[in-house]
Design a protein around this motif. Structure first.
Motif, PDB file in Angstrom:
ATOM      1  N   VAL A  49       0.838  -1.185   0.000  1.00  0.00           N
ATOM      2  CA  VAL A  49       0.000   0.000   0.000  1.00  0.00           C
ATOM      3  C   VAL A  49       0.875   1.237   0.000  1.00  0.00           C
ATOM      4  N   LEU A  50       0.556   2.191  -0.882  1.00  0.00           N
ATOM      5  CA  LEU A  50       1.315   3.430  -0.954  1.00  0.00           C
ATOM      6  C   LEU A  50       0.802   4.373   0.116  1.00  0.00           C
ATOM      7  N   LEU A  51       1.530   4.464   1.216  1.00  0.00           N
ATOM      8  CA  LEU A  51       1.120   5.334   2.308  1.00  0.00           C
ATOM      9  C   LEU A  51       2.241   6.290   2.642  1.00  0.00           C
ATOM     10  N   PRO A  89       8.703   8.563   5.846  1.00  0.00           N
ATOM     11  CA  PRO A  89       8.175   7.649   4.835  1.00  0.00           C
ATOM     12  C   PRO A  89       7.756   6.319   5.449  1.00  0.00           C
ATOM     13  N   LEU A  90       6.721   5.727   4.928  1.00  0.00           N
ATOM     14  CA  LEU A  90       6.191   4.471   5.446  1.00  0.00           C
ATOM     15  C   LEU A  90       5.923   3.496   4.312  1.00  0.00           C
ATOM     16  N   ASP A  91       5.855   2.217   4.651  1.00  0.00           N
ATOM     17  CA  ASP A  91       5.449   1.185   3.711  1.00  0.00           C
ATOM     18  C   ASP A  91       4.606   0.199   4.484  1.00  0.00           C
ATOM     19  N   VAL A  92       3.369  -0.012   4.044  1.00  0.00           N
ATOM     20  CA  VAL A  92       2.448  -0.888   4.763  1.00  0.00           C
ATOM     21  C   VAL A  92       2.077  -2.054   3.874  1.00  0.00           C
ATOM     22  N   THR A  93       1.966  -3.248   4.438  1.00  0.00           N
ATOM     23  CA  THR A  93       1.607  -4.414   3.640  1.00  0.00           C
ATOM     24  C   THR A  93       0.253  -4.948   4.061  1.00  0.00           C
ATOM     25  N   ALA A  94      -0.404  -5.620   3.135  1.00  0.00           N
ATOM     26  CA  ALA A  94      -1.713  -6.211   3.419  1.00  0.00           C
ATOM     27  C   ALA A  94      -1.663  -7.699   3.147  1.00  0.00           C
ATOM     28  N   VAL A  95      -2.431  -8.440   3.903  1.00  0.00           N
ATOM     29  CA  VAL A  95      -2.426  -9.895   3.819  1.00  0.00           C
ATOM     30  C   VAL A  95      -3.533 -10.384   2.898  1.00  0.00           C
ATOM     31  N   CYS A 139      -4.985   7.423   5.229  1.00  0.00           N
ATOM     32  CA  CYS A 139      -4.403   8.744   5.489  1.00  0.00           C
ATOM     33  C   CYS A 139      -5.112   9.474   6.624  1.00  0.00           C
ATOM     34  N   VAL A 140      -6.160   8.849   7.183  1.00  0.00           N
ATOM     35  CA  VAL A 140      -6.810   9.405   8.381  1.00  0.00           C
ATOM     36  C   VAL A 140      -6.766   8.431   9.551  1.00  0.00           C
ATOM     37  N   LYS A 141      -6.697   7.132   9.252  1.00  0.00           N
ATOM     38  CA  LYS A 141      -6.695   6.105  10.311  1.00  0.00           C
ATOM     39  C   LYS A 141      -5.943   4.888   9.797  1.00  0.00           C
ATOM     40  N   TYR A 142      -5.075   4.325  10.666  1.00  0.00           N
ATOM     41  CA  TYR A 142      -4.356   3.126  10.263  1.00  0.00           C
ATOM     42  C   TYR A 142      -4.008   2.294  11.491  1.00  0.00           C
ATOM     43  N   GLN A 143      -4.126   0.974  11.343  1.00  0.00           N
ATOM     44  CA  GLN A 143      -3.850   0.015  12.415  1.00  0.00           C
ATOM     45  C   GLN A 143      -4.623   0.377  13.681  1.00  0.00           C
ATOM     46  N   GLY A 144      -5.888   0.743  13.481  1.00  0.00           N
ATOM     47  CA  GLY A 144      -6.789   0.979  14.601  1.00  0.00           C
ATOM     48  C   GLY A 144      -6.688   2.340  15.242  1.00  0.00           C
ATOM     49  N   ALA A 145      -5.784   3.192  14.794  1.00  0.00           N
ATOM     50  CA  ALA A 145      -5.593   4.498  15.437  1.00  0.00           C
ATOM     51  C   ALA A 145      -5.814   5.628  14.435  1.00  0.00           C
ATOM     52  N   TRP A 146      -6.519   6.659  14.882  1.00  0.00           N
ATOM     53  CA  TRP A 146      -6.726   7.849  14.066  1.00  0.00           C
ATOM     54  C   TRP A 146      -5.507   8.756  14.164  1.00  0.00           C
ATOM     55  N   HIS A 147      -5.104   9.326  13.028  1.00  0.00           N
ATOM     56  CA  HIS A 147      -3.969  10.242  13.003  1.00  0.00           C
ATOM     57  C   HIS A 147      -4.337  11.573  13.646  1.00  0.00           C
ATOM     58  N   THR A 148      -3.349  12.258  14.196  1.00  0.00           N
ATOM     59  CA  THR A 148      -3.563  13.557  14.826  1.00  0.00           C
ATOM     60  C   THR A 148      -2.716  14.625  14.115  1.00  0.00           C
ATOM     61  N   ASN A 149      -2.861  15.879  14.543  1.00  0.00           N
ATOM     62  CA  ASN A 149      -2.141  16.995  13.921  1.00  0.00           C
ATOM     63  C   ASN A 149      -2.352  17.018  12.410  1.00  0.00           C
ATOM     64  N   TRP A 150      -3.582  16.762  11.988  1.00  0.00           N
ATOM     65  CA  TRP A 150      -3.909  16.561  10.571  1.00  0.00           C
ATOM     66  C   TRP A 150      -4.124  17.908   9.893  1.00  0.00           C
ATOM     67  N   VAL A 151      -3.350  18.191   8.836  1.00  0.00           N
ATOM     68  CA  VAL A 151      -3.520  19.429   8.071  1.00  0.00           C
ATOM     69  C   VAL A 151      -3.505  19.133   6.580  1.00  0.00           C
ATOM     70  N   TRP A 183     -13.758   0.818   6.463  1.00  0.00           N
ATOM     71  CA  TRP A 183     -12.355   1.077   6.768  1.00  0.00           C
ATOM     72  C   TRP A 183     -12.181   1.309   8.264  1.00  0.00           C
ATOM     73  N   ALA A 184     -13.072   2.053   8.872  1.00  0.00           N
ATOM     74  CA  ALA A 184     -12.960   2.333  10.300  1.00  0.00           C
ATOM     75  C   ALA A 184     -13.026   1.056  11.124  1.00  0.00           C
ATOM     76  N   ALA A 185     -13.855   0.107  10.717  1.00  0.00           N
ATOM     77  CA  ALA A 185     -14.045  -1.115  11.497  1.00  0.00           C
ATOM     78  C   ALA A 185     -12.954  -2.147  11.264  1.00  0.00           C
ATOM     79  N   SER A 186     -12.544  -2.357  10.001  1.00  0.00           N
ATOM     80  CA  SER A 186     -11.637  -3.468   9.717  1.00  0.00           C
ATOM     81  C   SER A 186     -10.551  -3.134   8.702  1.00  0.00           C
ATOM     82  N   GLU A 187     -10.458  -1.860   8.299  1.00  0.00           N
ATOM     83  CA  GLU A 187      -9.460  -1.438   7.319  1.00  0.00           C
ATOM     84  C   GLU A 187      -9.524  -2.311   6.068  1.00  0.00           C
TER      85      GLU A 187
END
Length: 315
Positions: free
Chosen positions: A10-12, A56-62, A140-152, A178-182
């Motif tokens: 995933v391009l994150l 920079p990040l790189d996230v993988t999906a199963v 880009c707003v929530k990932y791995q169960g957590a919502w991002h902060t300081n969002w601009v 997405w909010a429930a199970s991404e």
């Protein structure tokens, strides 16, 4: 390298250094997880240097990630653009947008804090009832169960500068799925931003139109601010071509495109006019398969995306 890495990348955010696993429902992603988040933001946090150095990040999906069926036979719902000369070629696998038009101002970089690090994505100002809505990717707003902060949101970002200001989110949204199970099929996020200098976002930079349930196999233009090599996050980049449909793990749109990390959340348009820079947004940059280079995938804007948009635009 994490031995559980899979072929779906995933391009994150801005690159490809940190790995992780995107599961169907982690311990902090319960099925009844709220699909919105009231933002926390520290004024003055996003300095030019902090924006340039967003992690920079790189996230993988199963394979086997929960995949909600996408209804594609519903009647289209179209929202017209809010109005505010291009040297392009079609198709284009990826290059700097050197033209002008509305897209230069409606597109921008998204910055946020995630898990103690700063990160970035892309986004787009879209027409809405509140005139203050940004469309981006769910991750880009929530990932791995957590919502991002300081969002601009920084429209028309230019190498650390914010010519139209930094627009702080008051609340961020994602599709319920997405909010429930991404769920990768539903990788759609939105943000409502506070007015700045007495103006709403659409008054300051304009806003693009949106189409829900518009079907597949369209002539598409994709935009974003990729920051991983060979890009550096300083320029608005675009891809164009005839889109298809993912035949592997999702029901996403597919487009030949070499954009890299940091482009996530950037808009996909059909009916795009190169001279005016106005189009009809139908998706966002979401992910790419590592074994299919130079191809981008974006979620289908169906009833689920429309429901999230409807919540955001009246917030």
């Amino acid at each position: 390298m994490n031995r559980h890495r899979t072929v779906l990348s995933v391009l994150l955010s801005a690159g490809a250094l940190v790995t992780g696993v995107l599961t169907a429902a982690g311990p902090s992603a319960a099925a009844d997880a709220p699909a919105s988040f009231r933002q926390q933001h520290a004024s003055g946090f996003w300095t030019a240097e902090r924006m340039r150095s967003a992690t920079p990040l790189d996230v993988t999906a199963v394979p086997g990630t929960s995949r909600t069926p996408v209804a594609t036979s519903q009647a289209p719902t179209r929202i017209a653009p809010t109005a505010a000369a291009s040297p392009t070629a079609f198709p284009q696998a990826g290059g700097a947008w050197t033209g002008s038009g509305a897209v230069v101002k409606t597109s921008g970089r998204v910055f946020f804090t995630m898990g103690g690090r700063t990160a970035s994505c892309s986004g787009d100002s879209v027409t809405s009832a509140n005139g203050s809505t940004v469309m981006t990717a769910g991750h880009c707003v929530k990932y791995q169960g957590a919502w991002h902060t300081n969002w601009v949101f920084v429209p028309a970002y230019n190498n650390g500068s914010a010519p139209y200001g930094q627009w702080s989110a008051t609340k961020t949204f994602a599709t319920d799925q997405w909010a429930a199970s991404e769920d990768m099929n539903m990788d759609v996020g939105l943000a409502v931003v506070a007015p700045l200098n007495g103006q709403t976002l659409s008054q300051a930079v304009g806003a693009q139109g949106i189409l829900f349930n518009g079907g597949y196999n369209k002539k598409m233009y994709s935009f974003g601010f990729p920051a991983a090599a060979p890009y550096d996050g300083t320029k608005l980049v675009y891809c164009s071509g005839n889109s298809g449909k993912d035949f592997l793990l999702t029901k996403d749109h597919s487009l030949g495109c070499n954009m890299t990390g940091g482009s996530s959340g950037g808009p996909w348009f059909q009916d795009f006019n190169e001279a005016t820079g106005l189009g009809t947004q139908v998706s966002v940059n979401s992910f790419g398969y590592t074994f299919l280079p130079n191809r981008m995938y974006g979620p289908y804007f169906g009833n689920e995306a429309k429901a999230a948009y409807d919540k955001a635009q009246v917030s």
